[in-house]
Every structure is written in C-alpha cells, then in structure tokens.
Design a protein around this motif. Sequence first.
Motif, PDB file in Angstrom:
ATOM      1  N   ALA A   1       0.841  -1.194   0.000  1.00  0.00           N
ATOM      2  CA  ALA A   1       0.000   0.000   0.000  1.00  0.00           C
ATOM      3  C   ALA A   1       0.882   1.252   0.000  1.00  0.00           C
ATOM      4  CB  ALA A   1      -0.915  -0.014   1.224  1.00  0.00           C
ATOM      5  N   PRO A   2       0.327   2.415  -0.357  1.00  0.00           N
ATOM      6  CA  PRO A   2       1.141   3.626  -0.460  1.00  0.00           C
ATOM      7  C   PRO A   2       1.826   4.038   0.838  1.00  0.00           C
ATOM      8  CG  PRO A   2      -0.963   3.937  -1.563  1.00  0.00           C
ATOM      9  CD  PRO A   2      -1.054   2.630  -0.838  1.00  0.00           C
ATOM     10  N   ALA A   3       1.222   3.758   1.995  1.00  0.00           N
ATOM     11  CA  ALA A   3       1.723   4.316   3.257  1.00  0.00           C
ATOM     12  C   ALA A   3       2.557   3.339   4.071  1.00  0.00           C
ATOM     13  CB  ALA A   3       0.540   4.801   4.102  1.00  0.00           C
ATOM     14  N   THR A   4       3.227   2.383   3.437  1.00  0.00           N
ATOM     15  CA  THR A   4       3.942   1.366   4.205  1.00  0.00           C
ATOM     16  C   THR A   4       5.408   1.696   4.469  1.00  0.00           C
ATOM     17  OG1 THR A   4       4.487   0.178   2.181  1.00  0.00           O
ATOM     18  CG2 THR A   4       2.506  -0.529   3.365  1.00  0.00           C
ATOM     19  N   GLN A   5       5.924   2.831   3.983  1.00  0.00           N
ATOM     20  CA  GLN A   5       7.351   3.133   4.100  1.00  0.00           C
ATOM     21  C   GLN A   5       8.209   2.041   3.452  1.00  0.00           C
ATOM     22  OE1 GLN A   5       7.185   4.372   8.557  1.00  0.00           O
ATOM     23  NE2 GLN A   5       8.902   5.475   7.674  1.00  0.00           N
ATOM     24  N   SER A   6       7.708   1.475   2.388  1.00  0.00           N
ATOM     25  CA  SER A   6       8.441   0.408   1.706  1.00  0.00           C
ATOM     26  C   SER A   6       9.742   0.908   1.104  1.00  0.00           C
ATOM     27  CB  SER A   6       7.558  -0.213   0.626  1.00  0.00           C
ATOM     28  OG  SER A   6       6.934   0.783  -0.167  1.00  0.00           O
ATOM     29  N   HIS A   7       9.880   2.236   0.916  1.00  0.00           N
ATOM     30  CA  HIS A   7      11.135   2.760   0.393  1.00  0.00           C
ATOM     31  C   HIS A   7      12.298   2.449   1.330  1.00  0.00           C
ATOM     32  CE1 HIS A   7       8.465   5.159  -2.235  1.00  0.00           C
ATOM     33  NE2 HIS A   7       9.476   5.071  -3.067  1.00  0.00           N
ATOM     34  N   ALA A   8      12.017   2.310   2.624  1.00  0.00           N
ATOM     35  CA  ALA A   8      13.092   1.960   3.558  1.00  0.00           C
ATOM     36  C   ALA A   8      13.638   0.570   3.260  1.00  0.00           C
ATOM     37  CB  ALA A   8      12.582   2.039   4.998  1.00  0.00           C
ATOM     38  N   LEU A   9      12.758  -0.345   2.873  1.00  0.00           N
ATOM     39  CA  LEU A   9      13.191  -1.694   2.508  1.00  0.00           C
ATOM     40  C   LEU A   9      14.020  -1.662   1.224  1.00  0.00           C
ATOM     41  CD1 LEU A   9      13.124  -4.711   3.098  1.00  0.00           C
ATOM     42  CD2 LEU A   9      10.919  -4.837   1.915  1.00  0.00           C
ATOM     43  N   ILE A  10      13.581  -0.855   0.262  1.00  0.00           N
ATOM     44  CA  ILE A  10      14.347  -0.712  -0.980  1.00  0.00           C
ATOM     45  C   ILE A  10      15.714  -0.095  -0.683  1.00  0.00           C
ATOM     46  CG2 ILE A  10      14.407   0.444  -3.225  1.00  0.00           C
ATOM     47  CD1 ILE A  10      11.349   0.202  -3.294  1.00  0.00           C
ATOM     48  N   ALA A  11      15.741   0.880   0.237  1.00  0.00           N
ATOM     49  CA  ALA A  11      17.010   1.525   0.594  1.00  0.00           C
ATOM     50  C   ALA A  11      17.991   0.530   1.185  1.00  0.00           C
ATOM     51  CB  ALA A  11      16.757   2.663   1.580  1.00  0.00           C
ATOM     52  N   GLN A  12      17.495  -0.455   1.939  1.00  0.00           N
ATOM     53  CA  GLN A  12      18.388  -1.476   2.484  1.00  0.00           C
ATOM     54  C   GLN A  12      19.111  -2.216   1.364  1.00  0.00           C
ATOM     55  OE1 GLN A  12      18.696  -0.718   5.882  1.00  0.00           O
ATOM     56  NE2 GLN A  12      18.513  -2.882   6.342  1.00  0.00           N
ATOM     57  N   MET A  13      18.379  -2.548   0.310  1.00  0.00           N
ATOM     58  CA  MET A  13      19.003  -3.227  -0.828  1.00  0.00           C
ATOM     59  C   MET A  13      19.988  -2.300  -1.534  1.00  0.00           C
ATOM     60  SD  MET A  13      15.820  -5.272  -2.537  1.00  0.00           S
ATOM     61  CE  MET A  13      14.521  -5.950  -1.507  1.00  0.00           C
ATOM     62  N   MET A  14      19.662  -1.015  -1.585  1.00  0.00           N
ATOM     63  CA  MET A  14      20.527  -0.056  -2.267  1.00  0.00           C
ATOM     64  C   MET A  14      21.849   0.129  -1.539  1.00  0.00           C
ATOM     65  SD  MET A  14      17.523   2.648  -3.313  1.00  0.00           S
ATOM     66  CE  MET A  14      18.596   3.910  -3.977  1.00  0.00           C
ATOM     67  N   ARG A  15      21.881  -0.140  -0.257  1.00  0.00           N
ATOM     68  CA  ARG A  15      23.144  -0.078   0.482  1.00  0.00           C
ATOM     69  C   ARG A  15      24.089  -1.210   0.088  1.00  0.00           C
ATOM     70  NH1 ARG A  15      23.370   3.320   4.792  1.00  0.00           N
ATOM     71  NH2 ARG A  15      21.412   4.241   5.527  1.00  0.00           N
ATOM     72  N   GLU A  16      23.530  -2.294  -0.425  1.00  0.00           N
ATOM     73  CA  GLU A  16      24.320  -3.485  -0.710  1.00  0.00           C
ATOM     74  C   GLU A  16      25.083  -3.401  -2.028  1.00  0.00           C
ATOM     75  OE1 GLU A  16      24.720  -6.058   1.396  1.00  0.00           O
ATOM     76  OE2 GLU A  16      23.548  -4.852   2.809  1.00  0.00           O
ATOM     77  N   ARG A  17      24.574  -2.636  -2.997  1.00  0.00           N
ATOM     78  CA  ARG A  17      25.195  -2.576  -4.326  1.00  0.00           C
ATOM     79  C   ARG A  17      24.652  -1.347  -5.062  1.00  0.00           C
ATOM     80  NH1 ARG A  17      22.663  -6.930  -3.018  1.00  0.00           N
ATOM     81  NH2 ARG A  17      20.431  -6.881  -3.467  1.00  0.00           N
ATOM     82  N   SER A  18      25.330  -0.986  -6.113  1.00  0.00           N
ATOM     83  CA  SER A  18      24.941   0.190  -6.878  1.00  0.00           C
ATOM     84  C   SER A  18      23.546   0.006  -7.471  1.00  0.00           C
ATOM     85  CB  SER A  18      25.955   0.452  -7.997  1.00  0.00           C
ATOM     86  OG  SER A  18      27.228   0.727  -7.447  1.00  0.00           O
ATOM     87  N   THR A  19      22.866   1.130  -7.700  1.00  0.00           N
ATOM     88  CA  THR A  19      21.452   1.081  -8.106  1.00  0.00           C
ATOM     89  C   THR A  19      21.169   2.064  -9.231  1.00  0.00           C
ATOM     90  OG1 THR A  19      20.749   0.471  -5.867  1.00  0.00           O
ATOM     91  CG2 THR A  19      19.078   1.416  -7.322  1.00  0.00           C
ATOM     92  N   LEU A  20      20.472   1.583 -10.251  1.00  0.00           N
ATOM     93  CA  LEU A  20      19.845   2.448 -11.241  1.00  0.00           C
ATOM     94  C   LEU A  20      18.387   2.568 -10.844  1.00  0.00           C
ATOM     95  CD1 LEU A  20      19.635   4.007 -13.913  1.00  0.00           C
ATOM     96  CD2 LEU A  20      19.222   1.808 -15.053  1.00  0.00           C
ATOM     97  N   TYR A  21      17.953   3.781 -10.544  1.00  0.00           N
ATOM     98  CA  TYR A  21      16.610   4.025 -10.019  1.00  0.00           C
ATOM     99  C   TYR A  21      15.801   4.764 -11.077  1.00  0.00           C
ATOM    100  CZ  TYR A  21      13.323   4.566  -6.139  1.00  0.00           C
ATOM    101  OH  TYR A  21      12.235   4.464  -5.310  1.00  0.00           O
ATOM    102  N   LEU A  22      14.790   4.091 -11.640  1.00  0.00           N
ATOM    103  CA  LEU A  22      13.934   4.686 -12.665  1.00  0.00           C
ATOM    104  C   LEU A  22      12.646   5.142 -12.010  1.00  0.00           C
ATOM    105  CD1 LEU A  22      14.446   2.038 -15.499  1.00  0.00           C
ATOM    106  CD2 LEU A  22      15.770   4.124 -15.057  1.00  0.00           C
ATOM    107  N   THR A  23      12.452   6.457 -11.918  1.00  0.00           N
ATOM    108  CA  THR A  23      11.239   6.986 -11.300  1.00  0.00           C
ATOM    109  C   THR A  23      10.216   7.326 -12.375  1.00  0.00           C
ATOM    110  OG1 THR A  23      10.301   8.792  -9.974  1.00  0.00           O
ATOM    111  CG2 THR A  23      12.362   9.264 -11.143  1.00  0.00           C
ATOM    112  N   THR A  24       9.034   6.752 -12.260  1.00  0.00           N
ATOM    113  CA  THR A  24       7.980   6.926 -13.258  1.00  0.00           C
ATOM    114  C   THR A  24       6.948   7.963 -12.837  1.00  0.00           C
ATOM    115  OG1 THR A  24       6.572   5.229 -12.282  1.00  0.00           O
ATOM    116  CG2 THR A  24       8.208   4.498 -13.897  1.00  0.00           C
ATOM    117  N   LEU A  25       7.073   8.475 -11.614  1.00  0.00           N
ATOM    118  CA  LEU A  25       6.015   9.335 -11.094  1.00  0.00           C
ATOM    119  C   LEU A  25       6.575  10.589 -10.445  1.00  0.00           C
ATOM    120  CD1 LEU A  25       2.917   9.401 -10.773  1.00  0.00           C
ATOM    121  CD2 LEU A  25       3.216   8.357  -8.522  1.00  0.00           C
TER     122      LEU A  25
END
Length: 235
Positions: A31-55
């Motif tokens: 859902a929109p309000a889950t702070q799921s970006h924090a989970l994605i950020a954990q993965m981003m700490r592990e290796r380089s990231t290409l982040y495609l923002t569509t919105l």
Amino acid sequence: MGEKLSTGVPTLDRRLNGGLNPGDLMAIVTAPATQSHALIAQMMRERSTLYLTTLRSASAIESDFDVLADSESAVIVEDVASGVSMENEFLHELTGSRTYSVASLTDDGMLDDVYEAVQRIDDPGNVVVDPTNPLERTADRKAYQEVLDALKTRLMETGSVGVLHCITHDDPPVFRETTLMVADVVWELDVRAVANGDVEFQLRIPKNRRGNAVLEEITLLIDQQRVYVDDSRNI
C-alpha cells in the motif's frame, strides 16, 4: 546460478537461503503508506542502483535517499516521466504531494524511456522501477511485457536484481497481473502496527521461482530508516 545477493536484512537472507538470486526480477506489492522505500534503501546499500522513477521527480527521489550518503554504493536516478498530470486522488495518494512532475498515464513513450534505460545496464547492481503503476496503465500490454522481458534479460546478463515497486489501490492497474506473472519473486508487505516509534510490517513471499516461498509472515521493523527483524521474536 552464482553467489546469492543480500537483501540488506541478514535474518531475511537466512530465510531465503542466502538472499536473492542474480537475475531475479522482484515485485514488492504494498500500500502507499507502508514506508516500503526503507526496505528498498536497504538493498541499495548493498550494491549500486539504477533508479527509474515513473512518477516523482528525480530530485524528490534523491532527497528521499539522503540517508544513503554514508554508503559506498552509487545511486543513479533517472526520471522517465514527462509532462504533468495530477488530476486524480490516486496520484496524490501515491506521492503524498501535489508538487511532483508526473507522466501521462496513457503515454506509451514512458515504456520507450524505460526500455532505453534498461539497454544501458552494463554492470551488476539493483534496477528499481518506482512505481510500476503508470507503466501498468499504458495502452499496450504487449509493449509492457516486452519492456519487462528486456529488463529480465539484462538482469540475467549482468547478474543484477530488479525491483518493481507495485503500489496497491482500489483501482488496480490493468496490467498488474502481467507484472506478477513475469516477476520471479513476489513480496507482499503490509503495515501491522506502529509502537514506540517503530513501524512494524508483515512480509510474505508467496512466489520465489528459484527458491523456496516463505508462506508464514515475517515481522519487519523500521527504526530510523533501518529495516530489521527482531530475532528475539518467534518468527
């Protein structure tokens, strides 16, 4: 298959027999309000990231991930949105603001932009598409699936991990089933409680094509942008 890639959450890695597989395309459904970006950020700490923002704008995404300033992993943010469309409450709910530049939800040009960005992937890392919803509302299912197939191919060739951030809503995108069908791994994330400043989530992994599904719920906590599992609990 190659060495497993960490999710950034050690206990979760153990549940997944070492983490994610190189080449995995993962859908995080939440859902929109889950702070799921924090989970994605954990993965981003592990290796380089290409982040495609569509919105949201690239600057907004970069501001979100200022917490990664102490990380050695590089983050490249590409804005694949164009134009402005902020006329419905769905977009307002996703962004939490009315100030972001977003693409027309019927603009198949966005698919072309994502496809071109995917073709430039040369090195192993993460590829994040956030959110997938505008792509799932485009007019051409075949074109959307071709973009997902191209992403999957590049992930396999470079040993990378793809993250499709799938936001749930009362009006599901017409191609959401296509996303979940193509994805190798599906994570379902729900908010359970907020207490003592910690946000508690329930994570389920009903689909894991190259590993074992995790059908029981895993309790995740977020504290100051860190995602972890309380190992003292019986999970």
